[in-house]
Design a protein around this motif. Structure first.
Motif, mmCIF file in Angstrom:
data_model
loop_
_atom_site.group_PDB
_atom_site.id
_atom_site.type_symbol
_atom_site.label_atom_id
_atom_site.label_comp_id
_atom_site.label_asym_id
_atom_site.label_seq_id
_atom_site.Cartn_x
_atom_site.Cartn_y
_atom_site.Cartn_z
ATOM 1 N N GLY A 169 0.827 -1.194 0.000
ATOM 2 C CA GLY A 169 0.000 0.000 0.000
ATOM 3 C C GLY A 169 0.865 1.249 0.000
ATOM 4 O O GLY A 169 2.019 1.229 0.426
ATOM 5 N N TYR A 170 0.301 2.349 -0.453
ATOM 6 C CA TYR A 170 1.064 3.590 -0.558
ATOM 7 C C TYR A 170 1.124 4.351 0.760
ATOM 8 O O TYR A 170 1.887 5.309 0.892
ATOM 9 C CB TYR A 170 0.454 4.494 -1.633
ATOM 10 C CG TYR A 170 -0.853 5.157 -1.232
ATOM 11 C CD1 TYR A 170 -0.874 6.466 -0.754
ATOM 12 C CD2 TYR A 170 -2.069 4.470 -1.319
ATOM 13 C CE1 TYR A 170 -2.068 7.071 -0.367
ATOM 14 C CE2 TYR A 170 -3.256 5.070 -0.940
ATOM 15 C CZ TYR A 170 -3.257 6.361 -0.472
ATOM 16 O OH TYR A 170 -4.434 6.948 -0.086
ATOM 17 N N TYR A 171 0.332 3.912 1.748
ATOM 18 C CA TYR A 171 0.174 4.732 2.958
ATOM 19 C C TYR A 171 -0.047 3.825 4.161
ATOM 20 O O TYR A 171 -0.811 2.858 4.096
ATOM 21 C CB TYR A 171 -1.047 5.652 2.766
ATOM 22 C CG TYR A 171 -1.464 6.441 3.991
ATOM 23 C CD1 TYR A 171 -0.943 7.703 4.228
ATOM 24 C CD2 TYR A 171 -2.404 5.932 4.886
ATOM 25 C CE1 TYR A 171 -1.336 8.435 5.347
ATOM 26 C CE2 TYR A 171 -2.803 6.656 5.995
ATOM 27 C CZ TYR A 171 -2.265 7.908 6.229
ATOM 28 O OH TYR A 171 -2.654 8.623 7.320
ATOM 29 N N GLY A 172 0.642 4.137 5.283
ATOM 30 C CA GLY A 172 0.357 3.464 6.538
ATOM 31 C C GLY A 172 1.437 2.514 7.022
ATOM 32 O O GLY A 172 1.986 1.730 6.252
ATOM 33 N N SER A 173 1.759 2.607 8.315
ATOM 34 C CA SER A 173 2.641 1.690 9.055
ATOM 35 C C SER A 173 4.123 1.857 8.759
ATOM 36 O O SER A 173 4.945 1.162 9.350
ATOM 37 C CB SER A 173 2.234 0.225 8.809
ATOM 38 O OG SER A 173 0.930 -0.021 9.293
ATOM 39 N N GLU A 174 4.489 2.774 7.862
ATOM 40 C CA GLU A 174 5.902 2.932 7.548
ATOM 41 C C GLU A 174 6.690 3.434 8.750
ATOM 42 O O GLU A 174 7.850 3.029 8.953
ATOM 43 C CB GLU A 174 6.082 3.874 6.365
ATOM 44 C CG GLU A 174 5.480 5.251 6.529
ATOM 45 C CD GLU A 174 4.041 5.340 6.069
ATOM 46 O OE1 GLU A 174 3.479 6.445 6.151
ATOM 47 O OE2 GLU A 174 3.466 4.306 5.635
ATOM 48 N N GLU A 175 6.074 4.288 9.568
ATOM 49 C CA GLU A 175 6.796 4.840 10.716
ATOM 50 C C GLU A 175 7.064 3.778 11.782
ATOM 51 O O GLU A 175 8.179 3.662 12.295
ATOM 52 C CB GLU A 175 6.007 6.001 11.328
ATOM 53 C CG GLU A 175 5.939 7.240 10.456
ATOM 54 C CD GLU A 175 4.723 7.256 9.559
ATOM 55 O OE1 GLU A 175 3.923 6.276 9.620
ATOM 56 O OE2 GLU A 175 4.559 8.228 8.785
ATOM 57 N N LYS A 176 6.044 2.984 12.120
ATOM 58 C CA LYS A 176 6.275 1.990 13.174
ATOM 59 C C LYS A 176 7.182 0.859 12.704
ATOM 60 O O LYS A 176 7.898 0.261 13.516
ATOM 61 C CB LYS A 176 4.951 1.452 13.713
ATOM 62 C CG LYS A 176 4.067 0.712 12.744
ATOM 63 C CD LYS A 176 2.767 0.332 13.455
ATOM 64 C CE LYS A 176 1.796 -0.411 12.580
ATOM 65 N NZ LYS A 176 0.529 -0.726 13.305
ATOM 66 N N GLY A 215 -3.846 1.361 4.563
ATOM 67 C CA GLY A 215 -3.396 1.242 5.950
ATOM 68 C C GLY A 215 -3.617 -0.142 6.522
ATOM 69 O O GLY A 215 -2.762 -0.662 7.247
ATOM 70 N N VAL A 216 -4.765 -0.745 6.223
ATOM 71 C CA VAL A 216 -5.041 -2.107 6.701
ATOM 72 C C VAL A 216 -4.023 -3.083 6.119
ATOM 73 O O VAL A 216 -3.441 -3.910 6.835
ATOM 74 C CB VAL A 216 -6.472 -2.528 6.333
ATOM 75 C CG1 VAL A 216 -6.684 -4.021 6.576
ATOM 76 C CG2 VAL A 216 -7.490 -1.722 7.138
ATOM 77 N N CYS A 217 -3.814 -2.995 4.825
ATOM 78 C CA CYS A 217 -2.849 -3.888 4.172
ATOM 79 C C CYS A 217 -1.461 -3.739 4.780
ATOM 80 O O CYS A 217 -0.820 -4.726 5.155
ATOM 81 C CB CYS A 217 -2.819 -3.583 2.673
ATOM 82 S SG CYS A 217 -1.553 -4.483 1.761
ATOM 83 N N ASN A 218 -1.002 -2.505 4.909
ATOM 84 C CA ASN A 218 0.359 -2.279 5.404
ATOM 85 C C ASN A 218 0.527 -2.660 6.867
ATOM 86 O O ASN A 218 1.606 -3.089 7.285
ATOM 87 C CB ASN A 218 0.747 -0.820 5.198
ATOM 88 C CG ASN A 218 1.038 -0.493 3.755
ATOM 89 O OD1 ASN A 218 1.055 -1.372 2.896
ATOM 90 N ND2 ASN A 218 1.251 0.779 3.461
ATOM 91 N N ASP A 219 -0.528 -2.493 7.664
ATOM 92 C CA ASP A 219 -0.452 -2.892 9.069
ATOM 93 C C ASP A 219 -0.279 -4.403 9.187
ATOM 94 O O ASP A 219 0.505 -4.890 10.015
ATOM 95 C CB ASP A 219 -1.706 -2.441 9.801
ATOM 96 C CG ASP A 219 -1.575 -2.574 11.311
ATOM 97 O OD1 ASP A 219 -0.459 -2.360 11.839
ATOM 98 O OD2 ASP A 219 -2.578 -2.888 11.971
ATOM 99 N N LEU A 220 -0.988 -5.163 8.365
ATOM 100 C CA LEU A 220 -0.838 -6.618 8.370
ATOM 101 C C LEU A 220 0.543 -7.024 7.857
ATOM 102 O O LEU A 220 1.158 -7.963 8.381
ATOM 103 C CB LEU A 220 -1.935 -7.253 7.518
ATOM 104 C CG LEU A 220 -3.368 -7.089 8.058
ATOM 105 C CD1 LEU A 220 -4.379 -7.545 7.021
ATOM 106 C CD2 LEU A 220 -3.552 -7.860 9.359
ATOM 107 N N VAL A 221 1.036 -6.312 6.867
ATOM 108 C CA VAL A 221 2.392 -6.577 6.369
ATOM 109 C C VAL A 221 3.420 -6.322 7.460
ATOM 110 O O VAL A 221 4.382 -7.088 7.634
ATOM 111 C CB VAL A 221 2.693 -5.719 5.124
ATOM 112 C CG1 VAL A 221 4.176 -5.788 4.752
ATOM 113 C CG2 VAL A 221 1.848 -6.174 3.948
ATOM 114 N N PHE A 222 3.223 -5.242 8.205
ATOM 115 C CA PHE A 222 4.120 -4.935 9.324
ATOM 116 C C PHE A 222 4.162 -6.085 10.325
ATOM 117 O O PHE A 222 5.241 -6.520 10.753
ATOM 118 C CB PHE A 222 3.665 -3.648 10.013
ATOM 119 C CG PHE A 222 4.243 -3.438 11.377
ATOM 120 C CD1 PHE A 222 5.566 -3.072 11.531
ATOM 121 C CD2 PHE A 222 3.463 -3.615 12.520
ATOM 122 C CE1 PHE A 222 6.115 -2.877 12.803
ATOM 123 C CE2 PHE A 222 3.996 -3.425 13.781
ATOM 124 C CZ PHE A 222 5.323 -3.058 13.925
#
Length: 293
Positions: A169-176, A215-222
């Motif tokens: 995803g283009y947005y979300g979870s990159e900071e954590k 954001g949902v996708c990236n959070d699960l990837v994290f």
């Protein structure tokens, strides 16, 4: 892409990424330039805007402009800022955000200089949702994350940790994702209760449903990438449940379908077999969870 590759020496680089927000970008630039800390350099990454953003270059000749001919995304821009010049610190500021005090960077850099084990400092972010919140006494406490619209990074440990990782995803979870890797390398993430940045959360070029799906996708990837194997399945199950529960009950937007689409994107990502899974230690993960509570 138009870019000046000459390395410049400065203590802090302030980077602002913008796309199609020429109406709000000037206030962010003026805020960065007005910071009293002298050893700074402001860089604007125009991510292939089509609204005339590049015309602002004539009004702000004191800053460096990078004009991209194609859309690259926020993470590309942040990683570019980290390596563009020989700075010690990188301050990221959103194009719809600004400092509430001219001495914020001066105070923050002095704090970082005194605490070399701190790799990231989260500013106190205010937004239209916090219109009743008053200025607090500045207290620095340990945390596990920062909000991307206003923060300060120590560049060397960030580069040693690999910078920002790409996500489906283009947005979300990159900071954590960056923060937990910094913690795994022995650094601290700190937050301020008094060095404040206003985030206006403008609706210009903002798609809430697309952001939620991403954001949902990236959070699960994290969680997939960083959770120790012993805790991976319960952690993922918990995330699926929390995202579904939130999306199904959110009042202002219809977010259930974007949530389900984000989960689908996560599973497609898994089947690429190029997930880049590299879990942190169990002790780091437990500390991350504890600081999240």
């Amino acid at each position: 892409m138009v870019i000046d590759n000459a390395k410049r020496a400065m203590k802090i680089l302030i980077g602002i990424t913008s796309r199609n927000r020429c109406a709000v970008l000037p206030k962010a630039i003026e805020s960065a330039l007005s910071q009293t800390y002298g050893d700074k350099h402001v860089v604007i990454f125009d991510d292939a805007s089509t609204d005339g953003t590049k015309l602002l270059k004539e009004n702000f000749t004191a800053v460096e402009w990078i004009l991209s001919g194609e859309q690259k995304g926020l993470m590309y821009a942040r990683n570019l800022f980290l390596t563009l010049h020989d700075a010690v610190y990188f301050c990221s500021l959103d194009d719809d955000a600004w400092f509430l005090d001219a001495n914020t960077l001066l105070d923050a850099v002095q704090y970082m200089d005194r605490n070399e084990d701190v790799a990231a400092l989260a500013f106190d972010i205010l937004s239209p949702d916090d219109h009743n919140r008053v200025q607090k006494e500045n207290i620095i406490t340990e945390t596990n994350n920062y909000i991307g619209c206003g923060h300060l990074l120590r560049i060397r440990p960030v580069l040693e940790a690999g910078g920002y990782f790409t996500t489906p995803g283009y947005y979300g979870s990159e900071e954590k994702d960056l923060c937990i890797r910094l913690m795994n390398n022995g650094y601290k993430i700190m937050k301020s209760s008094g060095w404040q940045v206003w985030h206006d959360k403008t609706s210009i070029s903002r798609n809430i449903k697309a952001q939620h799906e991403s954001g949902v996708c990236n959070d699960l990837v994290f969680m997939w990438r960083r959770t120790p194997l012993l805790l991976l399945l319960p952690a993922l199950f918990s995330k699926f449940y929390k995202h579904l529960a939130f999306s199904a009950t959110y009042e202002n937007e219809k977010l259930l379908l974007p949530c389900l689409n984000g989960m689908k994107r996560f599973f497609r990502f898994l089947f690429t077999f190029k997930t880049g899974r590299k879990a942190v230690s169990l002790s780091t993960f437990k500390k991350y969870i504890r600081l999240n509570q």
